[in-house]
Design a protein around this motif. Structure first.
Motif, PDB file in Angstrom:
ATOM      1  N   ASP A  33      46.187  -3.730  24.304  1.00  0.00           N
ATOM      2  CA  ASP A  33      45.179  -4.239  25.559  1.00  0.00           C
ATOM      3  C   ASP A  33      43.759  -3.506  25.453  1.00  0.00           C
ATOM      4  O   ASP A  33      42.702  -3.697  26.563  1.00  0.00           O
ATOM      5  N   LEU A  34      43.828  -2.203  24.643  1.00  0.00           N
ATOM      6  CA  LEU A  34      42.149  -1.665  24.227  1.00  0.00           C
ATOM      7  C   LEU A  34      41.392  -1.068  23.705  1.00  0.00           C
ATOM      8  O   LEU A  34      42.749  -1.062  23.087  1.00  0.00           O
ATOM      9  N   GLY A  35      40.742  -1.608  23.079  1.00  0.00           N
ATOM     10  CA  GLY A  35      40.549  -1.046  22.072  1.00  0.00           C
ATOM     11  C   GLY A  35      38.868   0.960  21.508  1.00  0.00           C
ATOM     12  O   GLY A  35      38.271   0.090  22.782  1.00  0.00           O
ATOM     13  N   LEU A  36      39.355   1.250  20.835  1.00  0.00           N
ATOM     14  CA  LEU A  36      37.612   1.989  20.729  1.00  0.00           C
ATOM     15  C   LEU A  36      36.927   0.973  20.282  1.00  0.00           C
ATOM     16  O   LEU A  36      36.934   0.442  19.104  1.00  0.00           O
ATOM     17  N   ARG A  37      35.339   1.730  20.565  1.00  0.00           N
ATOM     18  CA  ARG A  37      34.122   0.437  19.790  1.00  0.00           C
ATOM     19  C   ARG A  37      34.253   1.284  18.528  1.00  0.00           C
ATOM     20  O   ARG A  37      33.959   2.090  18.554  1.00  0.00           O
ATOM     21  N   PHE A  38      33.887  -0.004  18.220  1.00  0.00           N
ATOM     22  CA  PHE A  38      33.213  -0.028  16.747  1.00  0.00           C
ATOM     23  C   PHE A  38      31.724  -0.196  16.295  1.00  0.00           C
ATOM     24  O   PHE A  38      31.027   0.270  15.605  1.00  0.00           O
ATOM     25  N   GLU A  41      34.134  -7.709   9.699  1.00  0.00           N
ATOM     26  CA  GLU A  41      34.575  -6.633   8.924  1.00  0.00           C
ATOM     27  C   GLU A  41      35.505  -5.956  10.126  1.00  0.00           C
ATOM     28  O   GLU A  41      36.314  -5.400   9.937  1.00  0.00           O
ATOM     29  N   ASN A  42      34.754  -5.408  10.554  1.00  0.00           N
ATOM     30  CA  ASN A  42      33.886  -4.365  11.274  1.00  0.00           C
ATOM     31  C   ASN A  42      36.141  -4.384  12.085  1.00  0.00           C
ATOM     32  O   ASN A  42      36.420  -3.595  12.874  1.00  0.00           O
ATOM     33  N   LEU A  43      35.911  -5.925  12.671  1.00  0.00           N
ATOM     34  CA  LEU A  43      37.619  -5.890  13.349  1.00  0.00           C
ATOM     35  C   LEU A  43      38.730  -5.683  13.130  1.00  0.00           C
ATOM     36  O   LEU A  43      39.809  -5.198  13.551  1.00  0.00           O
ATOM     37  N   GLN A  44      38.820  -5.330  11.385  1.00  0.00           N
ATOM     38  CA  GLN A  44      39.843  -4.205  11.110  1.00  0.00           C
ATOM     39  C   GLN A  44      40.266  -3.505  11.391  1.00  0.00           C
ATOM     40  O   GLN A  44      40.823  -2.759  10.731  1.00  0.00           O
ATOM     41  N   LEU A  45      39.027  -2.628  11.780  1.00  0.00           N
ATOM     42  CA  LEU A  45      38.971  -1.802  11.487  1.00  0.00           C
ATOM     43  C   LEU A  45      39.123  -1.017  12.991  1.00  0.00           C
ATOM     44  O   LEU A  45      38.910   0.383  13.085  1.00  0.00           O
ATOM     45  N   ILE A  46      39.418  -0.921  14.062  1.00  0.00           N
ATOM     46  CA  ILE A  46      39.468  -1.376  15.546  1.00  0.00           C
ATOM     47  C   ILE A  46      40.671   0.376  15.726  1.00  0.00           C
ATOM     48  O   ILE A  46      41.505  -0.742  15.172  1.00  0.00           O
ATOM     49  N   TYR A  47      39.778   1.440  16.156  1.00  0.00           N
ATOM     50  CA  TYR A  47      41.483   1.756  16.933  1.00  0.00           C
ATOM     51  C   TYR A  47      41.715   1.773  18.138  1.00  0.00           C
ATOM     52  O   TYR A  47      41.349   1.354  19.151  1.00  0.00           O
ATOM     53  N   GLU A  48      43.168   0.811  18.140  1.00  0.00           N
ATOM     54  CA  GLU A  48      43.370   0.093  19.213  1.00  0.00           C
ATOM     55  C   GLU A  48      44.199   1.203  20.604  1.00  0.00           C
ATOM     56  O   GLU A  48      44.918   1.685  19.357  1.00  0.00           O
ATOM     57  N   PHE A  59      31.351   8.384  14.171  1.00  0.00           N
ATOM     58  CA  PHE A  59      30.427   8.954  13.684  1.00  0.00           C
ATOM     59  C   PHE A  59      29.200   8.680  15.106  1.00  0.00           C
ATOM     60  O   PHE A  59      29.650   7.766  16.557  1.00  0.00           O
ATOM     61  N   THR A  60      28.254   8.878  14.956  1.00  0.00           N
ATOM     62  CA  THR A  60      27.582   9.170  16.092  1.00  0.00           C
ATOM     63  C   THR A  60      25.847   7.802  15.928  1.00  0.00           C
ATOM     64  O   THR A  60      25.537   7.664  14.638  1.00  0.00           O
ATOM     65  N   GLN A  61      26.276   6.846  16.644  1.00  0.00           N
ATOM     66  CA  GLN A  61      24.745   5.996  16.609  1.00  0.00           C
ATOM     67  C   GLN A  61      23.520   6.199  18.218  1.00  0.00           C
ATOM     68  O   GLN A  61      24.052   6.041  18.891  1.00  0.00           O
ATOM     69  N   CYS A  62      22.654   5.795  17.762  1.00  0.00           N
ATOM     70  CA  CYS A  62      21.402   5.767  17.819  1.00  0.00           C
ATOM     71  C   CYS A  62      21.169   4.605  17.722  1.00  0.00           C
ATOM     72  O   CYS A  62      20.551   4.574  17.070  1.00  0.00           O
ATOM     73  N   ASP A  63      20.938   3.947  19.208  1.00  0.00           N
ATOM     74  CA  ASP A  63      20.419   2.260  19.190  1.00  0.00           C
ATOM     75  C   ASP A  63      19.213   2.272  19.889  1.00  0.00           C
ATOM     76  O   ASP A  63      19.772   2.868  21.258  1.00  0.00           O
ATOM     77  N   ILE A  64      18.563   1.252  20.184  1.00  0.00           N
ATOM     78  CA  ILE A  64      17.109   0.821  20.915  1.00  0.00           C
ATOM     79  C   ILE A  64      17.654  -0.996  20.876  1.00  0.00           C
ATOM     80  O   ILE A  64      18.035  -1.508  19.407  1.00  0.00           O
ATOM     81  N   ASP A  65      17.582  -1.577  21.944  1.00  0.00           N
ATOM     82  CA  ASP A  65      17.498  -2.531  21.959  1.00  0.00           C
ATOM     83  C   ASP A  65      17.046  -3.105  22.750  1.00  0.00           C
ATOM     84  O   ASP A  65      16.470  -2.815  23.786  1.00  0.00           O
ATOM     85  N   ILE A  66      16.312  -4.965  22.337  1.00  0.00           N
ATOM     86  CA  ILE A  66      15.488  -5.615  23.655  1.00  0.00           C
ATOM     87  C   ILE A  66      16.829  -6.699  23.459  1.00  0.00           C
ATOM     88  O   ILE A  66      16.136  -7.836  23.011  1.00  0.00           O
ATOM     89  N   ILE A  67      17.140  -6.532  25.201  1.00  0.00           N
ATOM     90  CA  ILE A  67      17.140  -7.828  25.341  1.00  0.00           C
ATOM     91  C   ILE A  67      16.302  -8.887  26.596  1.00  0.00           C
ATOM     92  O   ILE A  67      15.891  -8.194  27.437  1.00  0.00           O
ATOM     93  N   GLY A  68      15.846  -9.835  25.630  1.00  0.00           N
ATOM     94  CA  GLY A  68      15.327 -10.762  26.833  1.00  0.00           C
ATOM     95  C   GLY A  68      14.106 -11.377  26.501  1.00  0.00           C
ATOM     96  O   GLY A  68      13.319 -12.334  27.081  1.00  0.00           O
ATOM     97  N   VAL A 109      31.090   6.194  17.995  1.00  0.00           N
ATOM     98  CA  VAL A 109      31.885   4.921  17.622  1.00  0.00           C
ATOM     99  C   VAL A 109      32.682   5.161  16.477  1.00  0.00           C
ATOM    100  O   VAL A 109      33.221   6.650  15.747  1.00  0.00           O
ATOM    101  N   PHE A 110      33.848   4.225  16.467  1.00  0.00           N
ATOM    102  CA  PHE A 110      34.920   4.702  15.605  1.00  0.00           C
ATOM    103  C   PHE A 110      35.362   3.791  14.980  1.00  0.00           C
ATOM    104  O   PHE A 110      35.357   2.437  15.402  1.00  0.00           O
ATOM    105  N   ARG A 111      35.590   3.953  13.302  1.00  0.00           N
ATOM    106  CA  ARG A 111      35.949   2.817  12.850  1.00  0.00           C
ATOM    107  C   ARG A 111      37.509   3.749  11.812  1.00  0.00           C
ATOM    108  O   ARG A 111      37.045   4.658  11.074  1.00  0.00           O
TER     109      ARG A 111
END
Length: 434
Positions: A93-98, A63-70, A141-150, A127-129
């Motif tokens: 050509d650019l957009g704010l990350r959602f 759904e967030n694709l509809q909410l991108i600030y372009e 709003f602020t997001q706090c992510d942790i990710d493990i890749i691999g 991030v922006f929506r």
RNA sequence: GCAGGUGUCGCCAAGUGGUUAAGGCCCUGGAUUGUGGUUCCGGUAUUCGCGGGUUCGAGUCCCGUCAUCUGCCCCA
């Protein structure tokens, strides 16, 4: 200034200004989260707030694709696009990350050769929506992510859940509940009932609402979607069993599992491992529970998905899951990945509601000076002398009504004050509280 | 998208049909006080989001419009 051309001083809709005390709370919470995550070996990374619009659109954000600030193209490129009568989505050509996940995957794909494998990253950022704002829901709003890749095994999920739980505990939360499900089970369920692949998303959305609108509500909602009635009936049948199990309080995953047509043994056994392990390490401080109706919005999840509920609050304070196919979309080579995000704004809301005040150990002194009389050099020297004692020192010109000035300073959190009586005179620090 | 609340000085805010629209913050002029946690007097809105209407009279009632907040939907 005339009223007609007065500029509104309010921030844009859905975006906020933060007062010093609010920032203090946010800083404290951020520090608590970061220090916890760092002890798990996560390292902080940063990505830009703007991304190429193609990256964002290709990221499967649901759904967030509809909410991108372009962001509009600039200069000649914009002129060209306009003169060629380009479609609306070709003007940007650019957009704010959602979210922070899509940028992370792009980042990983680009910097892979220089990054550790597996990568354990922390991200804290805005991030922006472009959504309709509401209580606890903003456009920035602020997001706090942790990710493990691999990491392919469930060890990644377990560690993410453990780290997030410890962070929430560090923030003062207790008795929260982690809900867990698996996208593969949801797909299997939809398939089992006989829904076609394209309609699966609709089924998931209805499923997600089970707790809120009840079985009848879900049934009605599905009926309104022009779905295969036979499949719908079959789904309702399964849901009836699930709802009954939930209602009777048999929420242990074993009971719920019994009610499900298990079509993905791998997913099921993975969940079992995660649940039993996390239960063990929780030592009763929080709980983890299988919830077959948990869906989550992002389209990119492929495996286990999870969410955190705090008792007394309806919206979740965190969520995440596995997204094994995302890296492949950017780099052409699949790399397993999963992440967990703390709903930072929700955490702050709850702390604010609890009137939580971060403790500060340092003495904070206001040095009150008379700019008419005191030289800058004398004042700055005096302030520095006070600072050398490890104090926070803030210089402020004296105001007419000193009583009021001191009351205000006390309310702002200062603990002491010192009236500067001119060069060479002794600095007498007094307590503000009286 | 639907439903409700709100909209008065730069900010917060009283006012609920009747002459000159409280107060606080901020800014600011002065007096007073033993080098300063005293006391006091002043100055800042021809005007109440905008446009119409009702009324002898409207910030106050009605309609529309815009903005903002809240609930639903959905999400962090």
């Amino acid at each position: 200034m005339s009223k007609d051309n007065a500029i509104s001083v309010a921030p844009p809709r859905g975006m906020r200004d933060f007062l010093p005390s609010q920032v203090a709370l946010r800083d404290w919470a951020t520090a608590a989260i970061l220090s916890t995550y760092k002890r798990f070996g996560f390292t902080r990374i940063e990505t830009p707030v703007l991304e190429n619009i193609a990256s964002l659109r290709g990221g499967d954000g649901g759904e967030n694709l509809q909410l991108i600030y372009e962001v509009l193209k600039r200069g000649e490129k914009l002129e060209k696009a306009l003169s060629e009568g380009a479609a609306k989505d070709e003007l940007a050509d650019l957009g704010l990350r959602f979210d922070l996940t899509v940028p992370l995957v792009r980042y990983y794909s680009h910097n892979q050769s220089q990054l550790p494998n597996p990568l354990k990253s922390i991200q804290v950022g805005s991030v922006f929506r472009a959504e309709s704002p509401q209580k606890g829901r903003f456009r920035q709003f602020t997001q706090c992510d942790i990710d493990i890749i691999g990491v392919k095994s469930e060890l990644a999920e377990m560690e993410l859940i453990q780290a997030t739980s410890e962070a929430l505990i560090a923030l003062g939360f207790s008795n929260f509940k982690i809900l867990i499900n698996d996208r593969r089970l949801l797909s299997a369920l939809a398939l089992h009932c006989g829904f076609v692949q394209e309609k699966a998303a609709l089924v998931f959305i209805a499923l997600d609402k089970l707790e809120k609108i009840g079985l009848d509500g879900v049934s009605k909602e599905l009926a309104g979607e022009a779905l295969d009635p036979q499949a719908t009936a079959k789904l309702i049948q399964v849901l009836t069993v699930l709802a009954a199990a939930k209602k009777s309080g048999q929420t242990s995953y074993v009971d719920l599992k019994a009610a499900l047509p298990v079509l993905d043994e791998q997913a099921m056994s993975g969940l079992e491992k995660i649940i039993s392990t996390v239960s063990e390490i929780s030592k009763g401080r929080f709980s983890i529970e299988f919830d077959p109706t948990l869906v989550r919005g992002m389209g990119y999840y492929t495996g286990p998905i999870f969410e955190v509920k705090v008792p007394g609050y309806t919206s979740s304070v965190g969520g995440g899951g596995r997204y094994d196919n995302m890296v492949g979309k950017f780099s052409g080579r699949d790399v397993p990945a999963c992440g967990f995000s703390i709903g930072f704004e929700r955490v702050i809301d709850i702390l604010t509601e609890k009137e939580f005040k971060p403790q500060t150990e340092e003495r904070s002194i206001v040095l009150i000076v008379d700019p008419e009389r005191d030289s800058g050099l004398a004042v700055l020297n005096a302030a520095q002398e006070l600072r050398s004692g490890g104090n926070i020192v803030c210089i402020q010109p004296r105001k007419k009504d000193m009583k009021k000035q001191l009351d205000t300073l006390l309310a702002q959190g200062y603990s002491h004050f010192c009236v500067f009586r001119g060069q060479g005179s002794e600095l007498e620090v007094k307590s503000l509280g009286g």
